[in-house]
Design a protein around this motif. Structure first.
Motif, PDB file in Angstrom:
ATOM      1  N   GLN A   4      64.479  21.743  10.049  1.00 45.88           N
ATOM      2  CA  GLN A   4      64.555  20.873  11.229  1.00 45.88           C
ATOM      3  C   GLN A   4      66.012  20.549  11.569  1.00 45.88           C
ATOM      4  O   GLN A   4      66.384  20.535  12.739  1.00 45.88           O
ATOM      5  N   ARG A   5      66.821  20.286  10.549  1.00 48.60           N
ATOM      6  CA  ARG A   5      68.238  19.998  10.782  1.00 48.60           C
ATOM      7  C   ARG A   5      68.922  21.184  11.460  1.00 48.60           C
ATOM      8  O   ARG A   5      69.676  21.001  12.415  1.00 48.60           O
ATOM      9  N   THR A   6      68.658  22.380  10.939  1.00 47.40           N
ATOM     10  CA  THR A   6      69.275  23.583  11.503  1.00 47.40           C
ATOM     11  C   THR A   6      68.864  23.767  12.956  1.00 47.40           C
ATOM     12  O   THR A   6      69.709  24.042  13.817  1.00 47.40           O
ATOM     13  N   GLN A   7      67.574  23.608  13.233  1.00 48.41           N
ATOM     14  CA  GLN A   7      67.086  23.756  14.607  1.00 48.41           C
ATOM     15  C   GLN A   7      67.653  22.674  15.517  1.00 48.41           C
ATOM     16  O   GLN A   7      68.051  22.949  16.662  1.00 48.41           O
ATOM     17  N   ALA A   8      67.706  21.442  15.023  1.00 48.80           N
ATOM     18  CA  ALA A   8      68.237  20.333  15.822  1.00 48.80           C
ATOM     19  C   ALA A   8      69.715  20.548  16.127  1.00 48.80           C
ATOM     20  O   ALA A   8      70.165  20.316  17.258  1.00 48.80           O
ATOM     21  N   GLN A   9      70.465  20.993  15.146  1.00 48.84           N
ATOM     22  CA  GLN A   9      71.887  21.238  15.366  1.00 48.84           C
ATOM     23  C   GLN A   9      72.095  22.356  16.376  1.00 48.84           C
ATOM     24  O   GLN A   9      73.026  22.307  17.179  1.00 48.84           O
ATOM     25  N   ALA A  10      71.215  23.356  16.367  1.00 51.63           N
ATOM     26  CA  ALA A  10      71.300  24.436  17.358  1.00 51.63           C
ATOM     27  C   ALA A  10      71.006  23.898  18.763  1.00 51.63           C
ATOM     28  O   ALA A  10      71.663  24.290  19.737  1.00 51.63           O
ATOM     29  N   ILE A  11      70.043  22.999  18.867  1.00 53.66           N
ATOM     30  CA  ILE A  11      69.717  22.380  20.164  1.00 53.66           C
ATOM     31  C   ILE A  11      70.911  21.581  20.674  1.00 53.66           C
ATOM     32  O   ILE A  11      71.293  21.679  21.843  1.00 53.66           O
TER      33      ILE A  11
ATOM     34  N   THR B 234      77.328  23.115  24.811  1.00 54.40           N
ATOM     35  CA  THR B 234      77.860  24.290  25.501  1.00 54.40           C
ATOM     36  C   THR B 234      77.559  24.217  26.990  1.00 54.40           C
ATOM     37  O   THR B 234      78.427  24.497  27.832  1.00 54.40           O
ATOM     38  N   GLN B 235      76.334  23.824  27.320  1.00 55.92           N
ATOM     39  CA  GLN B 235      75.954  23.705  28.728  1.00 55.92           C
ATOM     40  C   GLN B 235      76.757  22.615  29.433  1.00 55.92           C
ATOM     41  O   GLN B 235      77.190  22.790  30.581  1.00 55.92           O
ATOM     42  N   VAL B 236      76.959  21.499  28.762  1.00 58.57           N
ATOM     43  CA  VAL B 236      77.726  20.400  29.349  1.00 58.57           C
ATOM     44  C   VAL B 236      79.186  20.828  29.514  1.00 58.57           C
ATOM     45  O   VAL B 236      79.806  20.541  30.541  1.00 58.57           O
ATOM     46  N   ALA B 237      79.728  21.526  28.521  1.00 56.86           N
ATOM     47  CA  ALA B 237      81.115  21.992  28.614  1.00 56.86           C
ATOM     48  C   ALA B 237      81.294  22.942  29.794  1.00 56.86           C
ATOM     49  O   ALA B 237      82.353  22.954  30.427  1.00 56.86           O
ATOM     50  N   ALA B 238      80.269  23.729  30.091  1.00 61.96           N
ATOM     51  CA  ALA B 238      80.348  24.644  31.234  1.00 61.96           C
ATOM     52  C   ALA B 238      80.418  23.880  32.560  1.00 61.96           C
ATOM     53  O   ALA B 238      80.988  24.364  33.533  1.00 61.96           O
ATOM     54  N   LEU B 239      79.843  22.686  32.592  1.00 62.73           N
ATOM     55  CA  LEU B 239      79.879  21.862  33.805  1.00 62.73           C
ATOM     56  C   LEU B 239      81.167  21.043  33.937  1.00 62.73           C
ATOM     57  O   LEU B 239      81.492  20.568  35.021  1.00 62.73           O
TER      58      LEU B 239
ATOM     59  N   ARG C 188      72.100  17.845  37.019  1.00 65.88           N
ATOM     60  CA  ARG C 188      72.140  18.957  36.067  1.00 65.88           C
ATOM     61  C   ARG C 188      72.449  18.446  34.659  1.00 65.88           C
ATOM     62  O   ARG C 188      71.859  18.916  33.674  1.00 65.88           O
ATOM     63  N   LEU C 189      73.355  17.484  34.552  1.00 67.21           N
ATOM     64  CA  LEU C 189      73.640  16.885  33.248  1.00 67.21           C
ATOM     65  C   LEU C 189      72.396  16.192  32.682  1.00 67.21           C
ATOM     66  O   LEU C 189      72.080  16.336  31.499  1.00 67.21           O
ATOM     67  N   ALA C 190      71.709  15.449  33.525  1.00 67.33           N
ATOM     68  CA  ALA C 190      70.495  14.755  33.082  1.00 67.33           C
ATOM     69  C   ALA C 190      69.428  15.757  32.640  1.00 67.33           C
ATOM     70  O   ALA C 190      68.739  15.536  31.635  1.00 67.33           O
ATOM     71  N   ALA C 191      69.294  16.864  33.359  1.00 67.68           N
ATOM     72  CA  ALA C 191      68.305  17.880  32.991  1.00 67.68           C
ATOM     73  C   ALA C 191      68.625  18.485  31.630  1.00 67.68           C
ATOM     74  O   ALA C 191      67.718  18.696  30.806  1.00 67.68           O
TER      75      ALA C 191
ATOM     76  N   GLY D   8      76.542  10.507  23.973  1.00 68.61           N
ATOM     77  CA  GLY D   8      75.411  11.170  23.336  1.00 68.61           C
ATOM     78  C   GLY D   8      75.769  12.489  22.711  1.00 68.61           C
ATOM     79  O   GLY D   8      76.857  12.716  22.257  1.00 68.61           O
ATOM     80  N   TRP D   9      74.844  13.371  22.665  1.00 68.38           N
ATOM     81  CA  TRP D   9      75.002  14.730  22.166  1.00 68.38           C
ATOM     82  C   TRP D   9      75.282  14.784  20.681  1.00 68.38           C
ATOM     83  O   TRP D   9      75.912  15.665  20.177  1.00 68.38           O
ATOM     84  N   GLY D  10      74.781  13.775  19.954  1.00 68.06           N
ATOM     85  CA  GLY D  10      74.826  13.829  18.510  1.00 68.06           C
ATOM     86  C   GLY D  10      76.203  13.672  17.898  1.00 68.06           C
ATOM     87  O   GLY D  10      76.388  13.971  16.754  1.00 68.06           O
ATOM     88  N   ARG D  11      77.162  13.212  18.631  1.00 70.45           N
ATOM     89  CA  ARG D  11      78.501  13.044  18.072  1.00 70.45           C
ATOM     90  C   ARG D  11      78.589  11.813  17.231  1.00 70.45           C
ATOM     91  O   ARG D  11      77.937  10.872  17.360  1.00 70.45           O
TER      92      ARG D  11
END
Length: 158
Positions: free
Chosen positions: A59-66, A72-77, A114-117, A155-158
């Motif tokens: 679960q940790r591995t999958q969550a960290q990937a999410i 990455t998506q936010v950085a692209a914006l 888009r950020l909210a999505a 947010g974003w787990g930081r």
């Protein structure tokens, strides 16, 4: 009067976008909680949630990937948000017409939608990983998913 309201709204939105982009890494915020481990936010970071929910290694591995995918998506914006903020500031300084302000507000709204999505999709993916017991525990935690995938710039787990 209406133009002044729009300019205030756009200015506040631009400020919000600027704060989103300008957030420091988590290690620099750790001072807020002297007991927080380096890189862990004051009781609301990924490790806190993972520990409280007793996530498995899978679960940790999958969550960290999410979380990584969301970042990455936010950085692209980020460049678009920066350009949008500059365009808004320029329009304000030039006392732009209502049509220009309306177009800037629409674009600003689209970027923030888009950020909210991204955030909401990430929360849904993370929530789907949890067992029923973990979901119950998450509901009891103050902040819950918002602590991990915050609605604001922290947010974003930081």
């Amino acid at each position: 009067m209406l133009t002044r309201r729009w300019m205030t709204l756009i200015g506040a939105t631009a400020l919000s976008a600027g704060l989103l982009i300008a957030q420091p890494p988590a290690g620099r915020r750790a001072w807020r909680n002297p007991d927080a481990a380096p890189g862990q936010r004051a009781g609301r970071g990924f490790e806190y949630i993972a520990t409280q929910l007793n996530l498995t290694e899978d679960q940790r591995t999958q969550a960290q990937a999410i979380i990584k995918d969301a970042r990455t998506q936010v950085a692209a914006l980020a460049p678009q948000l920066k350009d949008q903020r500059a365009a808004v500031q320029d329009a304000i300084k030039k006392n732009a017409d209502d049509n220009t302000i309306q177009n800037l507000a629409a674009k600003d709204g689209d970027l923030h939608a888009r950020l909210a999505a991204i955030r909401i999709k990430s929360m849904a993916k993370f929530y789907a990983l949890l067992t029923p017991e973990q979901k119950d525990k998450l509901a009891q935690l103050r902040g819950g998913l918002q602590g991990l995938f915050g609605a604001g710039p922290r947010g974003w787990g930081r």
